[in-house]
Design a protein around this motif. Structure first.
Motif, short mmCIF file in Angstrom:
data_model
loop_
_atom_site.label_atom_id
_atom_site.label_comp_id
_atom_site.label_asym_id
_atom_site.label_seq_id
_atom_site.Cartn_x
_atom_site.Cartn_y
_atom_site.Cartn_z
N GLU A 227 -5.60 -34.22 19.18
CA GLU A 227 -4.60 -33.39 18.52
C GLU A 227 -4.65 -31.99 19.13
O GLU A 227 -5.72 -31.49 19.47
N PHE A 228 -3.47 -31.37 19.24
CA PHE A 228 -3.38 -30.06 19.88
C PHE A 228 -2.44 -29.16 19.08
O PHE A 228 -1.53 -29.63 18.40
N GLY A 229 -2.65 -27.88 19.21
CA GLY A 229 -1.77 -26.91 18.59
C GLY A 229 -0.66 -26.44 19.51
O GLY A 229 0.12 -25.57 19.14
N SER A 230 -0.56 -27.03 20.71
CA SER A 230 0.44 -26.61 21.69
C SER A 230 1.18 -27.81 22.25
O SER A 230 0.57 -28.72 22.84
N ILE A 231 2.50 -27.84 22.06
CA ILE A 231 3.30 -28.93 22.61
C ILE A 231 3.32 -28.86 24.13
O ILE A 231 3.34 -29.89 24.82
N GLU A 232 3.29 -27.64 24.69
CA GLU A 232 3.25 -27.51 26.15
C GLU A 232 1.98 -28.12 26.72
O GLU A 232 2.01 -28.75 27.79
N ALA A 233 0.85 -27.95 26.02
CA ALA A 233 -0.40 -28.56 26.48
C ALA A 233 -0.31 -30.09 26.43
O ALA A 233 -0.79 -30.78 27.34
N ILE A 234 0.32 -30.62 25.38
CA ILE A 234 0.46 -32.07 25.27
C ILE A 234 1.29 -32.61 26.44
O ILE A 234 0.95 -33.64 27.05
N LYS A 235 2.38 -31.93 26.79
CA LYS A 235 3.20 -32.37 27.92
C LYS A 235 2.37 -32.44 29.20
O LYS A 235 2.50 -33.40 29.98
N GLU A 236 1.55 -31.43 29.44
CA GLU A 236 0.73 -31.42 30.66
C GLU A 236 -0.27 -32.58 30.67
O GLU A 236 -0.49 -33.21 31.70
N LEU A 237 -0.86 -32.86 29.51
CA LEU A 237 -1.86 -33.94 29.43
C LEU A 237 -1.20 -35.31 29.60
O LEU A 237 -1.77 -36.21 30.22
N VAL A 238 0.00 -35.47 29.04
CA VAL A 238 0.73 -36.72 29.25
C VAL A 238 1.09 -36.86 30.74
O VAL A 238 0.97 -37.95 31.32
N ALA A 239 1.49 -35.78 31.36
CA ALA A 239 1.91 -35.81 32.76
C ALA A 239 0.79 -36.29 33.69
O ALA A 239 1.05 -36.94 34.70
#
Length: 297
Positions: A227-239
């Motif tokens: 779980e993350f507090g940043s949607i931008e961080a989630i996008k990078e990790l999915v990428a």
């Protein structure tokens, strides 16, 4: 009482101090809001009480609350303060370069992908408009709005508060997000398919609650891998291939490094503008609201 007593004018500073104490339930909080000392606020309220000859504030436990007389006065005090603010606003075009201020509270996605466009249009219409944006989770933003330290909030709905006016203005789809090259089921992934993926989800808020409800299965609690507090961080990790996610479409307008798909069934969320019911709508605030409404549809 001397017959000339009630010929003395009411002072707006005293009325503002009284309204702030009544709204915030504390002399200290009212002093912090006004940038004054607590004794100064107490003197203003005491002066107003002496002027009117009635008790306006009483202590109930640790809270400062308006008396019956104070509740009646609040209606008139708010009207007088709003009229005073309107009079000042009417003079603003005649002041050198002063065009007002709007304080906006918002979540991360709207502040990055939606607000900049609305702000750009508002500033084009009012070049001197000062706009500040505070980013936080919805609960904190709404508390700041209630305390009147923000003028307007842009949050994912639902939002609640008996002192709030809430206007939905934008609906967007929540999308499945996967590493580039991932195979998406025809018609979009359903909840059972997504539950079998390694999920990276945003922590907390109405958007997360909507996602959890969509993913839910009988007797199953959703447990994402991270779980993350940043949607931008989630996008990078999915990428980089660490998992799948479900993210707002606003955050994926230029997401070239991930694969996206509608869910089956589709999942959407609504963004809304939230204001205090007693908020004076300055020209700048009205302009900002008009620019946000332009995103409908």
């Amino acid at each position: 009482m001397h017959k000339d007593f009630f010929c003395m004018p009411l002072h707006l500073d005293q009325l503002a101090a009284f309204v702030n104490v009544a709204d915030l339930g504390s002399f200290t909080a009212a002093a912090d809001k006004e940038g004054l000392t607590q004794p100064a606020i107490s003197l203003q309220v005491k002066g107003l009480e002496q002027r009117l000859g009635v008790r306006l504030i009483e202590r109930v436990g640790r809270q400062a609350q308006p008396t019956a007389a104070g509740l009646d006065l609040l209606v008139h005090a708010r009207r007088l303060l709003q009229q005073s603010a309107a009079a000042e606003e009417a003079m603003m075009p005649y002041r050198d370069g002063a065009s007002g201020r709007v304080r906006i509270g918002s979540g991360g996605t709207a502040s990055i992908h939606l607000l900049p466009r609305a702000i750009a249009v508002a500033r084009k219409s009012m070049p001197g408009l000062e706009i500040t944006v505070r980013i936080g989770d919805a609960d904190d933003i709404l508390r700041d709005l209630e305390a009147n330290s923000l003028d307007i909030a842009v949050v994912a709905l639902p939002a609640s508060g008996r002192n709030f006016e809430i206007e939905p203005f934008y609906e967007e789809e929540l999308l499945a997000v996967a590493p580039t090259g991932s195979l998406m089921p025809e018609g979009g992934p359903d909840a059972a398919f997504m539950r079998d993926r390694t999920l990276l989800l945003y922590e907390g808020g109405n958007t997360r609650r909507a996602i959890d409800a969509w993913l839910a299965a009988p007797d199953t609690r959703i447990r994402p891998a991270m779980e993350f507090g940043s949607i931008e961080a989630i996008k990078e990790l999915v990428a980089v291939g660490l998992g799948w996610s479900i993210l707002p479409g606003l955050a994926l307008k230029r997401a070239g490094l991930v694969a996206t798909s509608s869910l089956n069934p589709r999942l959407t969320r609504r963004l809304g503008m939230v204001l205090r019911r007693d908020k004076h709508l300055t020209r700048g605030l009205r302009e900002m609201m008009k620019c946000l409404r332009a995103f409908k549809g």
